[in-house]
Design a protein around this motif. Structure first.
Motif, PDB file in Angstrom:
ATOM      1  N   TYR A  89       8.799   3.472   4.754  1.00 41.82           N
ATOM      2  CA  TYR A  89       9.315   3.607   3.379  1.00 41.82           C
ATOM      3  C   TYR A  89      10.309   2.487   3.075  1.00 41.82           C
ATOM      4  O   TYR A  89      10.922   1.904   3.973  1.00 41.82           O
ATOM      5  CB  TYR A  89       9.958   4.980   3.182  1.00 41.82           C
ATOM      6  CG  TYR A  89       8.944   6.031   2.777  1.00 41.82           C
ATOM      7  CD1 TYR A  89       9.044   6.707   1.569  1.00 41.82           C
ATOM      8  CD2 TYR A  89       7.842   6.315   3.595  1.00 41.82           C
ATOM      9  CE1 TYR A  89       8.102   7.659   1.192  1.00 41.82           C
ATOM     10  CE2 TYR A  89       6.905   7.253   3.225  1.00 41.82           C
ATOM     11  CZ  TYR A  89       7.028   7.923   2.022  1.00 41.82           C
ATOM     12  OH  TYR A  89       6.084   8.848   1.658  1.00 41.82           O
ATOM     13  N   ARG A  90      10.464   2.194   1.783  1.00 42.45           N
ATOM     14  CA  ARG A  90      11.317   1.096   1.326  1.00 42.45           C
ATOM     15  C   ARG A  90      12.708   1.560   0.918  1.00 42.45           C
ATOM     16  O   ARG A  90      13.648   0.764   0.880  1.00 42.45           O
ATOM     17  CB  ARG A  90      10.680   0.410   0.114  1.00 42.45           C
ATOM     18  CG  ARG A  90       9.281  -0.092   0.316  1.00 42.45           C
ATOM     19  CD  ARG A  90       8.674  -0.608  -0.977  1.00 42.45           C
ATOM     20  NE  ARG A  90       9.441  -1.746  -1.483  1.00 42.45           N
ATOM     21  CZ  ARG A  90       9.956  -1.811  -2.700  1.00 42.45           C
ATOM     22  NH1 ARG A  90       9.811  -0.806  -3.548  1.00 42.45           N
ATOM     23  NH2 ARG A  90      10.608  -2.885  -3.086  1.00 42.45           N
TER      24      ARG A  90
ATOM     25  N   GLN B 186       0.856  -1.178   0.000  1.00 46.05           N
ATOM     26  CA  GLN B 186       0.000   0.000   0.000  1.00 46.05           C
ATOM     27  C   GLN B 186       0.896   1.232   0.000  1.00 46.05           C
ATOM     28  O   GLN B 186       1.972   1.215   0.600  1.00 46.05           O
ATOM     29  CB  GLN B 186      -0.890   0.026   1.247  1.00 46.05           C
ATOM     30  CG  GLN B 186      -1.893  -1.105   1.323  1.00 46.05           C
ATOM     31  CD  GLN B 186      -2.958  -1.012   0.241  1.00 46.05           C
ATOM     32  OE1 GLN B 186      -3.352   0.090  -0.160  1.00 46.05           O
ATOM     33  NE2 GLN B 186      -3.427  -2.157  -0.235  1.00 46.05           N
ATOM     34  N   PRO B 187       0.485   2.308  -0.667  1.00 46.23           N
ATOM     35  CA  PRO B 187       1.294   3.530  -0.616  1.00 46.23           C
ATOM     36  C   PRO B 187       1.564   3.953   0.815  1.00 46.23           C
ATOM     37  O   PRO B 187       0.724   3.778   1.708  1.00 46.23           O
ATOM     38  CB  PRO B 187       0.421   4.562  -1.351  1.00 46.23           C
ATOM     39  CG  PRO B 187      -0.425   3.734  -2.257  1.00 46.23           C
ATOM     40  CD  PRO B 187      -0.700   2.459  -1.512  1.00 46.23           C
ATOM     41  N   ARG B 188       2.735   4.503   1.042  1.00 44.75           N
ATOM     42  CA  ARG B 188       3.137   4.932   2.381  1.00 44.75           C
ATOM     43  C   ARG B 188       2.559   6.309   2.705  1.00 44.75           C
ATOM     44  O   ARG B 188       2.203   7.065   1.800  1.00 44.75           O
ATOM     45  CB  ARG B 188       4.656   4.995   2.481  1.00 44.75           C
ATOM     46  CG  ARG B 188       5.375   3.675   2.225  1.00 44.75           C
ATOM     47  CD  ARG B 188       5.075   2.655   3.295  1.00 44.75           C
ATOM     48  NE  ARG B 188       3.902   1.833   2.983  1.00 44.75           N
ATOM     49  CZ  ARG B 188       3.322   1.008   3.836  1.00 44.75           C
ATOM     50  NH1 ARG B 188       3.760   0.923   5.072  1.00 44.75           N
ATOM     51  NH2 ARG B 188       2.297   0.299   3.467  1.00 44.75           N
ATOM     52  N   PRO B 189       2.487   6.673   3.972  1.00 43.23           N
ATOM     53  CA  PRO B 189       1.999   8.010   4.329  1.00 43.23           C
ATOM     54  C   PRO B 189       2.942   9.111   3.858  1.00 43.23           C
ATOM     55  O   PRO B 189       4.152   8.901   3.735  1.00 43.23           O
ATOM     56  CB  PRO B 189       1.947   7.969   5.864  1.00 43.23           C
ATOM     57  CG  PRO B 189       1.974   6.527   6.224  1.00 43.23           C
ATOM     58  CD  PRO B 189       2.762   5.839   5.152  1.00 43.23           C
TER      59      PRO B 189
ATOM     60  N   PRO C 201       5.231   8.567  -2.187  1.00 40.70           N
ATOM     61  CA  PRO C 201       4.557   7.612  -1.298  1.00 40.70           C
ATOM     62  C   PRO C 201       4.095   6.344  -2.019  1.00 40.70           C
ATOM     63  O   PRO C 201       4.068   5.266  -1.413  1.00 40.70           O
ATOM     64  CB  PRO C 201       3.367   8.411  -0.755  1.00 40.70           C
ATOM     65  CG  PRO C 201       3.785   9.850  -0.888  1.00 40.70           C
ATOM     66  CD  PRO C 201       4.599   9.897  -2.142  1.00 40.70           C
ATOM     67  N   GLN C 202       3.734   6.471  -3.303  1.00 39.86           N
ATOM     68  CA  GLN C 202       3.229   5.295  -4.012  1.00 39.86           C
ATOM     69  C   GLN C 202       4.293   4.220  -4.177  1.00 39.86           C
ATOM     70  O   GLN C 202       3.982   3.038  -4.321  1.00 39.86           O
ATOM     71  CB  GLN C 202       2.658   5.701  -5.383  1.00 39.86           C
ATOM     72  CG  GLN C 202       3.682   6.158  -6.413  1.00 39.86           C
ATOM     73  CD  GLN C 202       4.014   7.643  -6.325  1.00 39.86           C
ATOM     74  OE1 GLN C 202       3.925   8.243  -5.250  1.00 39.86           O
ATOM     75  NE2 GLN C 202       4.385   8.229  -7.456  1.00 39.86           N
ATOM     76  N   HIS C 203       5.564   4.628  -4.145  1.00 41.87           N
ATOM     77  CA  HIS C 203       6.664   3.675  -4.274  1.00 41.87           C
ATOM     78  C   HIS C 203       7.409   3.467  -2.954  1.00 41.87           C
ATOM     79  O   HIS C 203       8.286   2.599  -2.875  1.00 41.87           O
ATOM     80  CB  HIS C 203       7.655   4.154  -5.327  1.00 41.87           C
ATOM     81  CG  HIS C 203       7.042   4.378  -6.669  1.00 41.87           C
ATOM     82  ND1 HIS C 203       6.386   3.384  -7.376  1.00 41.87           N
ATOM     83  CD2 HIS C 203       6.960   5.492  -7.450  1.00 41.87           C
ATOM     84  CE1 HIS C 203       5.937   3.870  -8.522  1.00 41.87           C
ATOM     85  NE2 HIS C 203       6.268   5.142  -8.596  1.00 41.87           N
ATOM     86  N   GLY C 204       7.098   4.279  -1.954  1.00 36.69           N
ATOM     87  CA  GLY C 204       7.816   4.185  -0.686  1.00 36.69           C
ATOM     88  C   GLY C 204       9.249   4.669  -0.801  1.00 36.69           C
ATOM     89  O   GLY C 204      10.160   4.086  -0.209  1.00 36.69           O
ATOM     90  N   VAL C 205       9.447   5.775  -1.530  1.00 40.44           N
ATOM     91  CA  VAL C 205      10.793   6.301  -1.796  1.00 40.44           C
ATOM     92  C   VAL C 205      10.842   7.775  -1.421  1.00 40.44           C
ATOM     93  O   VAL C 205       9.895   8.524  -1.705  1.00 40.44           O
ATOM     94  CB  VAL C 205      11.157   6.138  -3.287  1.00 40.44           C
ATOM     95  CG1 VAL C 205      12.527   6.754  -3.579  1.00 40.44           C
ATOM     96  CG2 VAL C 205      11.138   4.677  -3.698  1.00 40.44           C
ATOM     97  N   MET C 206      11.920   8.186  -0.795  1.00 41.35           N
ATOM     98  CA  MET C 206      12.165   9.600  -0.558  1.00 41.35           C
ATOM     99  C   MET C 206      13.663   9.844  -0.539  1.00 41.35           C
ATOM    100  O   MET C 206      14.471   8.905  -0.464  1.00 41.35           O
ATOM    101  CB  MET C 206      11.539  10.075   0.754  1.00 41.35           C
ATOM    102  CG  MET C 206      12.158   9.481   1.997  1.00 41.35           C
ATOM    103  SD  MET C 206      11.509  10.243   3.520  1.00 41.35           S
ATOM    104  CE  MET C 206       9.905   9.504   3.641  1.00 41.35           C
TER     105      MET C 206
END
Length: 236
Positions: free
Chosen positions: A152-153, A20-23, A113-118
């Motif tokens: 996040y991933r 699921q997308p992350r916050p 958020p849709q990929h869990g990347v920042m």
């Protein structure tokens, strides 16, 4: 372990059936032993930050930033207000717990958020913050927020390939070098090759343990000298 394939025998990435997308990261306060991260507020932090940056003997810390050091407080305050209200970035002021003063900033950016990347970027540390326990803890607090709180991933670090201090800092903090994007940007009238680094969620538990061992008060002598290096504690 064999790589999953589809009905055509083509290799596929690992399945994430429950993803699921992350916050979205929020403007939260993150507290540590030596520093506190507060959402950047130009009215509250701006003058302290300008004074901290002005204490540097020269402009070398700004060479690989997209902006130059500000000569006038009013100009820096205008810049800080732009940072505060830019929806693409979430800037934090680093507060020295001993003095209560803001001594630097860093930001979460390129948030997906849709990929869990920042990405962590726009790191501007004053002389009072550079190469201190606070500097390491500031990065630890943001990484912990990204992985433990938000789930996040992937957490990225990018810098100019010429910026050796930033490249060394990324490796010291546990980021893995992933490659160089040649001629990725034009800024300040010059070409930039961009080095990419990242930490992924499966690596975080070991990095977290290393950070916490390094930041422990018993890892430092009475004069503040570290007893064990961060990399050694991470690999122990």
């Amino acid at each position: 372990m064999s790589q999953p394939t589809n009905l055509y025998g083509q290799p596929l990435g690992a399945a994430l059936p429950d993803w699921q997308p992350r916050p979205q990261p929020q403007a939260v306060v993150l507290s540590g032993q030596y520093c506190r991260l507060e959402p950047l507020d130009a009215a509250r932090h701006g003058r302290e930050l300008f004074a901290a940056y002005a204490s540097a003997p020269d402009d070398r810390d700004w060479t690989w930033l997209p902006v130059t050091r500000f000569c006038h407080e009013a100009d820096y305050l205008a810049f800080a207000r732009d940072c505060q209200h830019n929806p693409a970035y979430l800037h934090f002021a680093v507060i020295d717990l001993q003095t209560g003063r803001a001594v630097g900033t860093l930001a979460l950016m390129r948030i997906e958020p849709q990929h869990g990347v920042m990405e962590v970027g726009f790191v501007i540390f004053s002389p009072q913050l550079k190469q201190t326990r606070m500097a390491t803890e500031a990065h630890y607090l943001l990484m912990r927020y990204a992985f433990d709180t938000l789930g996040y991933r992937r957490y990225e670090w990018k810098c100019d390939s010429c910026n050796q201090p930033s490249r060394q800092a990324a490796l010291r903090l546990g980021f893995q070098y992933e490659g160089t994007f040649r001629q990725a940007l034009v800024y300040k009238g010059r070409s930039r090759d961009t080095c990419w680094y990242a930490v992924i969620d499966s690596e975080w538990p070991q990095l977290k343990q290393g950070f916490e061992r390094w930041l422990a008060t018993d890892n430092f002598s009475p004069d503040g000298t570290q007893r064990s290096r961060l990399q050694a504690l991470r690999e122990a």
